[in-house]
Motif scaffolding. Structure first.
Motif, PDB file in Angstrom:
ATOM      1  N   CYS A   1      -0.712 -35.862  95.951  1.00 31.28           N
ATOM      2  CA  CYS A   1      -0.612 -35.098  97.196  1.00 31.28           C
ATOM      3  C   CYS A   1      -0.640 -33.600  96.891  1.00 31.28           C
ATOM      4  O   CYS A   1       0.089 -33.137  96.021  1.00 31.28           O
TER       5      CYS A   1
ATOM      6  N   ASN B   1      -5.035 -37.000  97.602  1.00 32.55           N
ATOM      7  CA  ASN B   1      -6.391 -37.217  97.086  1.00 32.55           C
ATOM      8  C   ASN B   1      -6.342 -38.297  96.020  1.00 32.55           C
ATOM      9  O   ASN B   1      -5.384 -38.403  95.269  1.00 32.55           O
TER      10      ASN B   1
ATOM     11  N   CYS C   1       1.160 -35.084 104.469  1.00 33.48           N
ATOM     12  CA  CYS C   1      -0.151 -34.560 104.068  1.00 33.48           C
ATOM     13  C   CYS C   1      -1.048 -35.725 103.649  1.00 33.48           C
ATOM     14  O   CYS C   1      -0.611 -36.869 103.592  1.00 33.48           O
ATOM     15  N   THR C   2      -2.294 -35.400 103.377  1.00 33.40           N
ATOM     16  CA  THR C   2      -3.224 -36.428 102.942  1.00 33.40           C
ATOM     17  C   THR C   2      -3.452 -36.296 101.440  1.00 33.40           C
ATOM     18  O   THR C   2      -4.037 -35.312 100.998  1.00 33.40           O
TER      19      THR C   2
ATOM     20  N   LYS D   1     -11.668 -43.113 104.769  1.00 41.13           N
ATOM     21  CA  LYS D   1     -10.564 -42.153 104.717  1.00 41.13           C
ATOM     22  C   LYS D   1     -10.674 -41.132 105.848  1.00 41.13           C
ATOM     23  O   LYS D   1      -9.707 -40.879 106.576  1.00 41.13           O
ATOM     24  N   ALA D   2     -11.880 -40.568 106.013  1.00 44.89           N
ATOM     25  CA  ALA D   2     -12.038 -39.510 107.006  1.00 44.89           C
ATOM     26  C   ALA D   2     -11.884 -40.046 108.422  1.00 44.89           C
ATOM     27  O   ALA D   2     -11.186 -39.473 109.248  1.00 44.89           O
ATOM     28  N   ALA D   3     -12.543 -41.171 108.719  1.00 38.29           N
ATOM     29  CA  ALA D   3     -12.569 -41.643 110.097  1.00 38.29           C
ATOM     30  C   ALA D   3     -11.296 -42.366 110.484  1.00 38.29           C
ATOM     31  O   ALA D   3     -10.800 -42.224 111.600  1.00 38.29           O
TER      32      ALA D   3
END
Ligand code: FES
Lengths: 356, 216
Positions: B157, B147, B144-145, B118-120
């Motif tokens: 969201c 969860n 937006c991202t 998710k982060a990369a």
């Protein structure tokens, strides 16, 4: 007691109470603006705040540097609503008696911009700057860690003055809530001097002479803008779920909601058939509903309730005003539909990325 | 004023050529006007000065100047356009590559949403009982991202509260369409490859595309 307030804070209830309160204040303005009553209400608000601040969650939320301007604003809005209505009531009484409004007696002559206006503006500017400086020294700016596109803070909230816009985004597509509607707000405000050419109330407070104008202003500003800021700031927690003012912000508050589209309600629930495949057919009821709302309502109103207004304003002015007004009223209609029936979109054309 | 409308008229009729040669306008008057003046002065001074702009009276030196200025104008215009376009293609990008290897399919537990990329790479990799798919972590409302909430089994969201099921289908809040899926495939070494340059959108029926889902 706290449970009671939490229950009141359910969005539809909150909105209803707020609207009714504002309308009642306008309707029984003579009672509510009497200094004793107004002071009692003010004292009640202060006592409520003091009492509520004992609740740690409430205190944490209120005392965020972000939210302090909102508290100021609440009291300021209350004060100025009172002031305008108080003086309007006084003037209305004078006009009934056949006298001139207070302002006309106080300063019958025009005053000069320089030095009268510029001086007082200058003093206000000095005071304002002083307050801002003290404020900036006392409260730390709510700076956060550098932005990270992969991690959106939860809940994500816009600056406080934009919270009304963000609340709108919950109910409408970005192109509508972020572009068209704010554009209409700005343009509508700019259009007011051209649409509203009624000279009554220029330079003095009055309510009786302009009941419709003042009521729509209160509805648009206090109910729609200010109450949405309150709603967004104090009643929305993580994941934009609704929380009562004294409820713990629980990350896992479950809200079992499933959106429904107007086309589903129309074809499946009302007609008991499946939805047509063709999107134009499928969305026809919604499209007709929206067009009907915007096109037919002004005509019906012009022929019935607002006859006098039409003759006063003329057709183009009336139409412009009415469409702006209807769009403004559409906002709470859609919000209440979402809260009560989980209606997502009235027109939902995914094929064209067009939703209303 | 009303008696003599005929005199200014020729002057009024001539200006268009000036407008037509803006590059030369700044230079030519200085050099050309003295040449024309002796001949023109006795009769009608005003229209004659304007006549300077007719090409016939331009000398060779003036032509050089006009040419030089036009060359300069064209060159600066072209280079401006070139560099504006050039700016759109940065020398170095810090964006992660659009394709990445996501390990062996067996590393993923059935029924789980995997957040390790998710982060990369902005991708959730989800395994259901039939196989794997890669979901974009960009909310279809305003970007937006969201969860992943394990307890509720949904993506939520934080911006306007849109909710998505594990499949990526939107079911609550304002998001108008489901999360997008990326192309998935298998590399030679048996690892899973996620290709973010190809997106599949449910509302267009693209999730049925064989590349949107990796059977294991
Ligand atoms: S951006 Fe996700 S809900 Fe608005």
């Amino acid at each position: 007691m706290k449970d009671f307030f939490n229950a009141l804070a359910d969005p539809s209830r909150f909105f209803l109470i707020f609207t009714v309160a504002v309308l009642a204040m306008l309707r029984w303005r003579e009672f509510f603006t009497a200094p004793k009553v107004a002071l009692t209400i003010f004292a009640g608000a202060v006592i409520f705040f003091v009492w509520a601040l004992k609740d740690p969650g409430f205190k944490a939320n209120i005392s965020k540097p972000d939210n302090i301007p909102i508290i100021f604003m609440l009291f300021l809005v209350g004060y100025f609503s009172w002031l305008s209505l108080y003086r309007a009531v006084k003037n209305d009484r004078r006009i009934d008696r056949g006298e001139l409004p207070e302002e006309a007696v106080e300063s019958p002559k025009k005053v000069l911009v320089w030095p009268d206006l510029v001086y007082s503006e200058f003093i206000c500017m000095l005071i304002g700057t002083a307050i801002l400086v003290i404020w900036a020294i006392l409260l730390k700016a709510p700076l956060e860690e550098p932005a990270n596109p992969n991690k959106t803070p939860n809940p994500s909230k816009a600056p406080w003055y934009f919270l009304g816009l963000q609340e709108m985004l919950v109910y409408f597509d970005p192109w509508l809530a972020g572009v068209i509607l704010p554009g209409l707000i700005v343009n509508g405000l700019m259009a007011i001097p051209y649409v509203d050419t009624n000279p009554k109330g220029n330079g003095y407070y009055t309510f009786k002479e302009r009941p419709f104008a003042i009521t729509s202003f209160f509805f648009g500003f206090v109910v729609l803008w200010v109450s949405m800021i309150i709603l967004m700031t104090f009643l929305r927690g993580p994941n934009q779920a609704f929380f009562g003012p004294f409820e713990q912000w629980n990350l896992h508050k479950v809200e079992p909601t499933v959106n429904i589209q107007f086309s589903q309600i129309f074809w499946q629930q009302w007609l008991g058939t499946s939805r047509p495949i063709n999107w134009l057919m499928r969305e026809m009821p919604g499209i007709l509903l929206v067009l009907g709302y915007l096109a037919v309502t002004p005509i019906v109103l012009a022929k019935t309730v607002c006859k006098k207004m039409v003759t006063q304003m003329g057709n183009p002015r009336f139409l412009t005003m009415m469409i702006m007004f209807l769009i403004m009223v559409a906002m709470p209609i859609k919000m209440v539909l979402r809260w009560t029936c989980n209606l997502q979109f009235i027109v939902n054309i995914q094929e064209l990325a067009l939703n209303i | 004023m009303a008696d003599t409308p005929e005199v200014p008229k020729p002057a009024g009729a001539i200006p268009p050529p000036i407008v037509a040669a803006p590059a030369a306008a700044s230079v030519a008057p200085a050099s050309a006007a003295p040449v024309a003046k002796p001949a023109a002065a006795p009769l009608k001074p005003r229209p004659k000065v304007q006549m300077v702009w007719e090409p016939k009276e331009l000398h060779r030196r003036d032509w050089m100047l006009v040419g030089a200025w036009s060359l300069f104008a064209v060159a600066s215009l072209l280079s401006t356009i070139f560099y504006i376009v050039r700016f759109l293609f940065p020398n170095v990008t810090y964006e992660p590559p659009l394709q990445f290897k996501a390990g062996l399919p067996t590393e993923y537990a059935p029924g789980r949403v995997d957040e390790r990329y998710k982060a990369a790479f902005g991708t959730w990799i989800v395994r259901d009982d039939r196989g794997l798919y890669a979901l974009s972590t960009t909310c279809t409302h305003l970007g937006c991202t969201p969860n992943w909430l394990e307890g509720e089994q949904k993506f939520k969201c934080p911006c306007h509260g849109s909710g998505f099921r594990k499949s990526g289908i939107n079911f609550e809040g304002p998001a108008p369409r489901p999360l997008e899926r990326y192309r998935v495939g298998l590399a030679d070494d048996g690892q899973m490859i996620v290709d973010k340059s190809v997106k599949f959108q449910e509302e267009k029926g693209e999730w049925l595309n064989p590349e949107a889902f990796l059977y294991v």
